[in-house]
Write an enzyme that holds these catalytic residues in place. Sequence first.
Site, mmCIF file in Angstrom:
data_model
loop_
_atom_site.group_PDB
_atom_site.id
_atom_site.type_symbol
_atom_site.label_atom_id
_atom_site.label_comp_id
_atom_site.label_asym_id
_atom_site.label_seq_id
_atom_site.Cartn_x
_atom_site.Cartn_y
_atom_site.Cartn_z
ATOM 1 N N SER A 140 0.822 -1.215 0.000
ATOM 2 C CA SER A 140 0.000 0.000 0.000
ATOM 3 C C SER A 140 0.854 1.263 0.000
ATOM 4 O O SER A 140 0.390 2.312 -0.421
ATOM 5 C CB SER A 140 -0.954 0.008 1.189
ATOM 6 N N LYS A 198 -0.206 4.566 6.609
ATOM 7 C CA LYS A 198 -0.623 5.405 5.483
ATOM 8 C C LYS A 198 0.007 6.787 5.647
ATOM 9 O O LYS A 198 0.604 7.107 6.667
ATOM 10 C CB LYS A 198 -2.148 5.545 5.452
#
Lengths: 166, 170
Positions: free
Chosen positions: B41, B90
């Site tokens: 990710s 993230k």
Amino acid sequence: MPSFLGGLLGPPLRSAIFAGKFLAFTHLFLEYGYSTAPAHGPSMLPTFEVLGEWLLVSRRYSFGRGVEIGDLIAYNIPVNDGVGVKRLLGLPGDYVLVDTPGNSDNAMIQVPQGHCWIVGDNLPASRDSRIFGPVPLALIRGKVIGRIKPFRFQWIENPLKRVEGP
Amino acid sequence: MSTKNFLGQFTGHLIRYATWLPPLIWFNTYVAQVTLINGPSMYPYLNPQYHESLRRDLCLVYKLYAQLDLERGMLVTFRNPYDPEKITVKRIIGLEGDVVRARPPFPHEYIEVPQGHIWVEGDGEKSKDSNYYGPISVRLITGRITHILSPLNRAGRVKWWEHPSHRAGI
């Protein structure tokens, strides 16, 4: 000075390490065992009074592990840095009323995965999921299992009873 | 040395080592932790070779006051709002009050990040981020990724302030 105190206070470094280990053990107990939460404010009337009560919280249920509908839970408020206590009314997949019953068009939403719906017992004076929406289960600190009043302790149980099917 | 004597000493040592576990857990919860990064990710910033090798990046997660003074561009670790048992990494794209341009599958094109929330996105294409679950509460944040420790050719500080989103502010 008694000898056991002498041993405890002993060389400064060793007693500092002992104190550090003890504090760390206390942290472990409060984080994974049992801790307390305040019951301030009118949002949970008449279950809890506005002032003067503390709650015993079992951290075994933190991050929503094994919580059930009707449980009182302590949670990190998602929109500020406080800790709140509310009643769990919806788990992932459940359909819940978005607004106060009878207040608007009775719109319902489905609680998304990994979230829960929490509402205070005193509907007019509670800021809860009706305002900030579904709360991530990861913000749940634990389940309220007891009430600590001055000189009195009381266990709290889930008032909902499971009904046996036909 | 008799067996009984040996067992006694062995237990003594075990107990003495075990008393260091609570300080270690406290340190890992509140100060810093070393962790391996899973998945693509944050490609290409973390795990740039995820499709070539099984080797994963080793990172330092700094946890002291992780929820304070957040800025756009920082790499944060947080408990996944869709799965409370999972910790996710993230990049912060929007802070409270920012208007962010969302991507599909988010239902709206623009969104103002609500009070006490942030907008997070992964660097890679294969990222389930705020575009899936919406803005996340700051209270979910557990730490910040400040250093890459391994592999050695990319080891060093995470220069989050060089990421374009740091200056974006729409």
